[in-house]
Design an enzyme around this catalytic site. Structure first.
Site, PDB file in Angstrom:
ATOM      1  NE  ARG A 261      -3.652  -2.462   2.182  1.00 56.85           N
ATOM      2  CZ  ARG A 261      -4.084  -3.321   3.088  1.00 56.85           C
ATOM      3  NH1 ARG A 261      -3.593  -3.267   4.327  1.00 56.85           N
ATOM      4  NH2 ARG A 261      -4.976  -4.236   2.793  1.00 56.85           N
ATOM      5  CG  PHE A 398      -4.158  -2.366  -7.633  1.00 64.33           C
ATOM      6  CD1 PHE A 398      -4.463  -3.638  -8.032  1.00 64.33           C
ATOM      7  CD2 PHE A 398      -3.443  -1.548  -8.504  1.00 64.33           C
ATOM      8  CE1 PHE A 398      -4.090  -4.106  -9.290  1.00 64.33           C
ATOM      9  CE2 PHE A 398      -3.058  -2.005  -9.757  1.00 64.33           C
ATOM     10  CZ  PHE A 398      -3.386  -3.284 -10.154  1.00 64.33           C
ATOM     11  CD  GLU A 399      -1.093  -3.824  -3.457  1.00 62.85           C
ATOM     12  OE1 GLU A 399      -1.458  -4.908  -2.951  1.00 62.85           O
ATOM     13  OE2 GLU A 399      -0.064  -3.718  -4.132  1.00 62.85           O
ATOM     14  N   GLY A 400      -6.347  -4.027  -1.440  1.00 59.13           N
ATOM     15  CA  GLY A 400      -7.451  -3.791  -0.514  1.00 59.13           C
ATOM     16  C   GLY A 400      -8.179  -2.530  -0.916  1.00 59.13           C
TER      17      GLY A 400
END
Length: 589
Positions: A261, A398-400
Site C-alpha cells: 500500500r 488494488f491492495e485492498g
C-alpha cells in the site's frame, strides 16, 4: 520507541518538524537514481506505449529485464543477493517515475513489491539465496496470488487447499487464484493456500506440473499489464517452499499488503505529477477566445487544486518512508528475520493504509480534472490523459479497497488502545476535560498558526473517537458508518500534519525562497480544505453517537475546536496556479 514514532502515535502527541522525513532531504544518490529512472522511462518505455497497451508479445517482459540490468528491481533486496539494499526513500523516487510507462508501472510494482518482498522479509536464508538473485536482476519474475473468485477483501475466506503427501515431502495444492498481475509471464507465484484450514504461503514455480493459466482479462484500464487466473490442479510443492510459518500465512499476506500500500501510494503520487505536467502542457498550448486556456481563472483553479493536493500526498508519502526506514533500521534481511520483519511491517499498518487511500484519491481527483482541462480532447485516445483516466481507477481497488483500508484505521487504533499499546482513550478523555474546563490559546499567524490548527484537529479527532468508543462500546466494531467517519478524520489529520511539518522544516533548509513560498501556500490551502472535511465528519459522527442535552454540550466543544482564522482561499489558489504555470510542472524544488 517514542510515542511520535509509533504507528498511530501521531494522533497523541505534538510531532515536531525535525522528527519527519521530507522530499527536500533527498540526497545525491536518490537524485541520481531518480534521473536514471526518468531517462529509462522517457527514452525506452514511453516510445513503446502503444505496444505496451496492445500487450505485444515480450515488450513488458523485455523492459522488466532492462529494469533489472539497471538495478531497479533490486532496490530492497540485500546486496548479498544481487540487490542494492537501498532505503525506503529510494523506492519512492523510483516509484514516482515508473508511472510514466503506463501499464509497465503495474508490472514493475507487482514484481518488486508484493511479488518479491514476501521472500525478502519472510523467506528462509535458503529461499533467499535461491530466488532473490534472479528476482533482483530480471532473470525471473514474480506474481502474488491471494485473491480468489469468491474472496477478495475477505482474504481469509480463500478456498485453495494444500495437503501434505504421505511421504511428508510435498504439499499438494488445488484451487484458483483470480486477477493475478504478471501471471502471464511470471516464473514464480507466491500462492496462499489453506493447510488444515489455516492460511499458508508457498513459492510455486511456473514449471511445476498442474500449474496453468486462464485467458488474459479484458480490463477497463492498465490494459498492457498481464492479469490472469492462476489455476492449481494437484500441484506438488516441496515443503521447503513454505514462506514464513506454517498456518500463519495471514501474517505474511497482511504485512506484505502494508508495504504494498505504501509503494502504491508512491506510484499514485508520481502519476499525479505526470497528470499535472500533461494538463499544464495542454493548457498552455490550447487557445480559446484567442488566449491560452491557462489564462482562465476556472482552469487555474483546477491547476492550483491538483498541485496543492499533490503536495499533500507527497508530504504524506515521504513522511511515511522515513517512519518505515526507522522501523527497519538494524534488520538483517540476509538471514531468518521473519518475526522482526513482521513486527516492523505491522507497526505502520495505519500509516500505510492512510497513504494508499489518500494518494489514490488525489490521483483520481487529478485525472478527472485533467480530462476536464482537455475538454472533448480528453475523451480521445490520441491524448494520453484518456489512458491516465482509465488507468487510475484501479488504484482504489488494488491492495485492498479504499473502504477496507479506511475501516482498518479505526479498527487498528481501537485494538491498540485496548491492548495498551496506544493511550488513545486516555488522550480522548483528557481532551474532553480540557474543553469543559478551559479555553483555547490565542491564534498565531502563518505556518505557526497552521501548526496550532493541526493540534486542534488532533484534539477534535480524539474527542470524537473517544465519544464514539464510549457510547457505542463493543458495538462500534460493526458500525461502519461511524468507523468510516472516524477514518476520514484520521486521514485528514495525518495529511494536514505531514504538509505543515514539511513546510516548517523547509523554512529552515537551504532551498530557494520560491520553493519555501510554494510549500507554505500549498500547505495552507491543503490544510484549510482538510479541516473543512474534518469538521463535517466530526459533526456527523457526534450526531450519530450523542443525543439530547449531551449532544448540545458536545457540539459546543466542537465549535471551540473548529474556530480558525479567515483566509482568502481564492487569492491563495491564484498565487499557487501562477507559480505552477510558470514552472510548467509540479514544483519539486
Amino acid at each position: 520507541m517514542d510515542l511520535e514514532l509509533r504507528g498511530g502515535g501521531f494522533l497523541l502527541t505534538e510531532v515536531k518538524p525535525d522528527q519527519i522525513f521530507i522530499r527536500e532531504q533527498l540526497n545525491e544518490d536518490h537524485m541520481q537514481l531518480k534521473r536514471m529512472t526518468h531517462n529509462f522511462m522517457v527514452k525506452e518505455v514511453v516510445p513503446k506505449m502503444e505496444e505496451i497497451e496492445a500487450q505485444a508479445e515480450g515488450v513488458i517482459k523485455g523492459f522488466m529485464r532492462q529494469a533489472g540490468e539497471l538495478g531497479l528491481l533490486g532496490l530492497e533486496i540485500p546486496e548479498e543477493f544481487s540487490g542494492l539494499s537501498m532505503d525506503k526513500a529510494a523506492t519512492v523516487v523510483v516509484g514516482e517515475e515508473v508511472p510514466r510507462g503506463g501499464s509497465f508501472a503495474v508490472s514493475y510494482a507487482a514484481h518488486t513489491g508484493i511479488g518479491t518482498l514476501p521472500i525478502v522479509y519472510f523467506g528462509t536464508p535458503e529461499q533467499k539465496a535461491k530466488y532473490l538473485p534472479g528476482l533482483a536482476t530480471g532473470q525471473t519474475f514474480a506474481a502474488y496470488c491471494l485473491t480468489e473468485p469468491g474472496s477478495g477483501s475477505d482474504a481469509l475466506g480463500a478456498k485453495t487447499t494444500a495437503v501434505l503427501n504421505a511421504e511428508g515431502t510435498h504439499y499438494i495444492l488445488n484451487g484458483t487464484k483470480q486477477f493475478i498481475t504478471n501471471a502471464g509471464f511470471a516464473d514464480i507465484y507466491l500462492v496462499y493456500a489453506k493447510v488444515d484450514g489455516k492460511l499458508t504461503n508457498f513459492i510455486v514455480e511456473r514449471g511445476y506440473p498442474g500449474v496453468s493459466l486462464g485467458p488474459e482479462e479484458k480490463k477497463m484500464g492498465i490494459k498492457g499489464s498481464s492479469t490472469r487466473q492462476v489455476i492449481l490442479e494437484d500441484v506438488m510443492v516441496p515443503v521447503e517452499n513454505v514462506v514464513g510459518e506454517l498456518g500463519r500465512g495471514h501474517v505474511v499476506a497482511f504485512n506484505i499488503l502494508n508495504v504494498g500500500r505504501f509503494k502504491l501510494a508512491a506510484g499514485n503520487l508520481g502519476s499525479a505529477s505526470v497528470v499535472l505536467e500533461t494538463a499544464l502542457k495542454y493548457a498552455s498550448e490550447r487557445k480559446q477566445f484567442g488566449v491560452p486556456l491557462n489564462s482562465f481563472g476556472a482552469i487555474q483553479h483546477k491547476i492550483a487544486e491538483i498541485a496543492a493536493k499533490t503536495y499533500m500526498a507527497e508530504s504524506v508519502v515521504y513522511r511515511t518512508s522515513g517512519l518505515m526506514e526507522y522501523g527497519f533500521h538494524g534488520l538483517d534481511l540476509t538471514g531468518d528475520c521473519r518475526k522482526e520483519a513482521g513486527k516492523a511491517l505491522e507497526e505502520y499498518a495505519i500509516e500505510c493504509s492512510l497513504n494508499k487511500v489518500y494518494a489514490s484519491e488525489v490521483l483520481d481527483f487529478a485525472v478527472d480534472e485533467g480530462v476536464q482541462i482537455h475538454g472533448g480532447y480528453g475523451y480521445i485516445q490520441e491524448y494520453p490523459i484518456e489512458r491516465m483516466y482509465r488507468d487510475s481507477r484501479i488504484n482504489r481497488l488494488f491492495e485492498g479497497t479504499n473502504e477496507i483500508n479506511r475501516l482498518l484505521v479505526p479498527a487498528t487504533l481501537l485494538k491498540r488502545a485496548m491492548t495498551g499499546e496506544l493511550p488513545l482513550l486516555q488522550a480522548a478523555q483528557s481532551v474532553s476535560k480540557d474543553l469543559m474546563t478551559s479555553g483555547l490559546s490565542g491564534e498565531a499567524e502563518g505556518l505557526d498558526g497552521l501548526y496550532q490548527l493541526v493540534q486542534k484537529a488532533k484534539k477534535l479527532c480524539l474527542m470524537v473517537a473517544g465519544l464514539a468508543a464510549q457510547n457505542l462500546g463493543v458495538a462500534i466494531k460493526d458500525n461502519q458508518f461511524v468507523l468510516m467517519g472516524m477514518a476520514e478524520m484520521v486521514l485528514q489529520v495525518y495529511a494536514m500534519e505531514s504538509a505543515v511539518l514539511r513546510a516548517l522544516k523547509v523554512r529552515d533548509l537551504d532551498v530557494s525562497a520560491a520553493h519555501k513560498t510554494f510549500t507554505e501556500k500549498a500547505a495552507t490551502l491543503g490544510t484549510f480544505e482538510a479541516f473543512n472535511i474534518l469538521e463535517q465528519q466530526a459533526k456527523e459522527v457526534v450526531c450519530a453517537v450523542e443525543k439530547g442535552d449531551s449532544l448540545s454540550t458536545v457540539l459546543a466543544g466542537v465549535r471551540k475546536l473548529v474556530r480558525r482564522p479567515t483566509l482568502d482561499i481564492i487569492g491563495l489558489r491564484q498565487e499557487i496556479a501562477r507559480y505552477v504555470i510558470e514552472k510548467e510542472s509540479y514544483p519539486t524544488s
